[in-house]
Design a protein around this motif. Structure first.
Motif, short mmCIF file in Angstrom:
data_model
loop_
_atom_site.label_atom_id
_atom_site.label_comp_id
_atom_site.label_asym_id
_atom_site.label_seq_id
_atom_site.Cartn_x
_atom_site.Cartn_y
_atom_site.Cartn_z
N LEU A 66 0.85 -1.20 0.00
CA LEU A 66 0.00 0.00 0.00
C LEU A 66 0.89 1.24 0.00
N PRO A 67 0.38 2.37 -0.50
CA PRO A 67 1.18 3.60 -0.45
C PRO A 67 1.26 4.13 0.99
N PRO A 68 2.14 5.10 1.24
CA PRO A 68 2.26 5.65 2.60
C PRO A 68 0.91 6.16 3.11
N PHE A 69 0.61 5.89 4.36
CA PHE A 69 -0.66 6.37 4.92
C PHE A 69 -0.49 7.83 5.34
N ASP A 70 -1.63 8.50 5.56
CA ASP A 70 -1.59 9.94 5.81
C ASP A 70 -1.75 10.32 7.27
N THR A 71 -2.34 9.42 8.04
CA THR A 71 -2.54 9.75 9.46
C THR A 71 -2.67 8.47 10.29
N PHE A 72 -2.35 8.61 11.57
CA PHE A 72 -2.70 7.55 12.52
C PHE A 72 -4.13 7.79 12.99
N THR A 73 -4.81 6.72 13.36
CA THR A 73 -6.12 6.84 14.01
C THR A 73 -5.97 6.13 15.36
N PRO A 74 -6.95 6.22 16.26
CA PRO A 74 -6.78 5.54 17.56
C PRO A 74 -6.50 4.04 17.40
N ASP A 75 -7.11 3.39 16.40
CA ASP A 75 -6.89 1.93 16.31
C ASP A 75 -6.17 1.52 15.03
N GLY A 76 -5.49 2.46 14.38
CA GLY A 76 -4.77 2.03 13.18
C GLY A 76 -4.23 3.18 12.36
N ILE A 77 -4.37 3.03 11.03
CA ILE A 77 -3.79 4.01 10.11
C ILE A 77 -4.83 4.31 9.02
N ALA A 78 -4.72 5.50 8.41
CA ALA A 78 -5.73 5.89 7.42
C ALA A 78 -5.10 6.71 6.30
N TRP A 79 -5.78 6.69 5.15
CA TRP A 79 -5.34 7.42 3.96
C TRP A 79 -6.36 8.52 3.66
N ASN A 80 -5.91 9.57 2.97
CA ASN A 80 -6.82 10.68 2.67
C ASN A 80 -7.98 10.28 1.77
N ASP A 81 -7.85 9.17 1.02
CA ASP A 81 -8.95 8.74 0.15
C ASP A 81 -10.04 7.98 0.91
N GLY A 82 -9.94 7.91 2.25
CA GLY A 82 -10.98 7.27 3.04
C GLY A 82 -10.65 5.86 3.51
N ARG A 83 -9.59 5.27 2.96
CA ARG A 83 -9.23 3.91 3.38
C ARG A 83 -8.71 3.92 4.82
N LYS A 84 -9.11 2.91 5.57
CA LYS A 84 -8.64 2.77 6.96
C LYS A 84 -8.22 1.34 7.18
N GLU A 85 -7.20 1.12 7.99
CA GLU A 85 -6.80 -0.24 8.36
C GLU A 85 -6.59 -0.29 9.86
N GLN A 86 -7.16 -1.31 10.49
CA GLN A 86 -6.90 -1.52 11.92
C GLN A 86 -5.57 -2.24 12.05
N VAL A 87 -4.67 -1.68 12.85
CA VAL A 87 -3.40 -2.40 13.14
C VAL A 87 -3.05 -2.22 14.61
N ASP A 88 -2.29 -3.19 15.14
CA ASP A 88 -1.86 -3.11 16.55
C ASP A 88 -0.45 -2.52 16.65
N VAL A 89 0.33 -2.73 15.61
CA VAL A 89 1.75 -2.33 15.66
C VAL A 89 2.14 -1.74 14.31
N VAL A 90 2.95 -0.66 14.34
CA VAL A 90 3.52 -0.12 13.10
C VAL A 90 5.04 -0.12 13.26
N ILE A 91 5.73 -0.80 12.34
CA ILE A 91 7.20 -0.85 12.43
C ILE A 91 7.77 -0.04 11.26
N PHE A 92 8.51 1.02 11.58
CA PHE A 92 9.12 1.84 10.54
C PHE A 92 10.52 1.31 10.21
N CYS A 93 10.65 0.79 8.99
CA CYS A 93 11.96 0.34 8.51
C CYS A 93 12.43 1.41 7.53
N THR A 94 12.60 2.61 8.07
CA THR A 94 12.76 3.79 7.22
C THR A 94 14.15 4.41 7.35
N GLY A 95 15.10 3.60 7.78
CA GLY A 95 16.49 4.02 7.71
C GLY A 95 17.01 4.82 8.89
#
Ligand code: FAD
Length: 342
Positions: A249-278
């Protein structure tokens, strides 16, 4: 305290390679490392991390890493190798000593640490980047009820959790390989992931990049292959066979209380976010010298601070210098330059 000729700051492969060449001189030197034990950044990596070159091509000057041409070493083998290396050459490492800041007074470097103050005619900074992980600034981090971490802090899979892995480099691919066996995963990438062909590993990349680099020295403009593309180490091949890397998936735009969301309205519930971003180079101890200005180098030599060298930070401090096999070459040249300077 009597001034040293050279102080090396750090205690990973870059500092040890520099020490290897310093011990062949008559210079008085010491290595200051903030860790409790030998092994540099490798001792903090997750347990299943696999190096992207076979052992024979993971060696510092003087000693070949055991394992031969086919075996891809794990992180503990890298730690064991560096520990034995340090012992074999009786390198004078003092630890744990954290260098807080370095400045110059009356032509001498003053190295302020959490223990003593040291003085030196020349300084080599070899502090790597492990202590400076990069996490993108994404809105509403504070509202997220789950766990956010960087690959630097990752240790073992979050069994049974839903985990988003961010980043399409080797860390992201290897962590995803491990997690996907026991958790539900999402892969978030900025660009389409680039997988190297199966036969291309770190050794091949190093040899190819060396040839291109040498061509450049002759005046030909060529781009070396990227060490950032995903190397098909055995765990990644196995995950590919399980079809782990088929969707992202492309980079998400915001965190939500129970996950992550994109500006186009997509939301995903996640428990953990791991940044492998260098990571970025750990250089805050040099701030008093550079006063916020960018550090420029010729090879490893700092251009605006006489007597200072930087070893192991990647291509801006020497071609392939952030790898075990590549750092020896720049460490050798650094010590030659220090001898000339002193
Ligand atoms: P480090 O290993 O980070 O050592 C720096 C040392 O300096 C540490 O001990 C640190 O605690 C210490 N230090 C930092 N700041 C201070 C301070 N202010 N005062 C005193 N001490 C300080 N390379 C390969 O060749 N092959 C691979 O397969 C490979 N795979 C990699 C996979 C991953 C996921 C990552 C992140 C890196 C990988 N690398 C690989 C890259 C590279 O080998 C490592 O980043 C390596 O650890 C860099 O060595 P270094 O000595 O420059 O830095």
């Amino acid at each position: 305290m009597e001034p040293y000729d050279v102080i090396v700051i750090g205690g990973g492969q870059s500092a040890l390679a520099t020490g290897y060449y310093l011990r062949r001189t008559t210079l008085r030197y010491v290595i200051l490392d903030r860790e409790e034990a030998p092994g540099g950044a490798w001792q903090h990596a997750w347990d299943s991390l696999t190096l992207f070159s076979p052992a024979l091509w993971c060696s510092l000057p003087g000693v070949i890493m055991p394992g031969g041409k086919e075996h891809y070493p794990g992180k503990q083998e890298a730690v064991d190798y560096l520990t034995a290396y340090e012992e074999r050459y009786q390198l004078p490492v003092i630890r744990p000593v954290e260098v807080k800041r370095v400045n110059k007074e009356n032509g001498l470097f003053v190295v302020h640490t959490n223990r003593d103050t040291y003085y030196a005619k020349a300084v080599v900074s070899a502090t790597g980047s492990y202590h400076s992980p990069v996490i993108p600034d994404i809105p509403n981090k504070g509202s997220f009820k789950g766990r956010i971490l960087h690959s630097a802090e990752y240790r073992a899979p979050f069994r049974g959790k839903r985990v988003a892995v961010v980043g399409e480099g080797n860390s992201g691919a290897q962590i995803l390989a491990e997690l996907s066996k026991v958790t539900d995963t999402l892969w978030i990438t900025r660009n389409s992931p680039e997988f190297l062909p199966d036969h291309i590993d770190g050794k091949y990349l190093f040899d190819a990049a060396t040839q291109l680099y040498e061509a450049k020295q002759r005046g030909e403009e060529l781009q070396p292959p990227s060490l950032g593309h995903i190397v098909m180490v055995p765990a990644v091949k196995e995950a590919r066979d399980r079809k782990v890397y088929q969707a992202w998936l492309p980079p998400f735009d915001t965190f939500t209380p129970d996950g992550i969301a994109w500006n186009d309205g997509r939301k995903e519930q996640v428990d953990v976010v791991i940044f492998c971003t260098g990571f970025k180079p750990s250089l805050s101890h040099l701030a008093p010298i550079f006063n916020g200005h960018k550090i420029t180098t010729k090879g490893t030599r700092a251009l605006e601070a006489d007597g200072l060298w930087l070893v192991g930070y990647g291509s801006w401090t020497g071609f392939a210098s952030a790898t075990i096999i590549g750092v020896g070459r720049t460490a050798k040249r650094t010590v030659e330059e220090i001898i000339g300077y002193l």
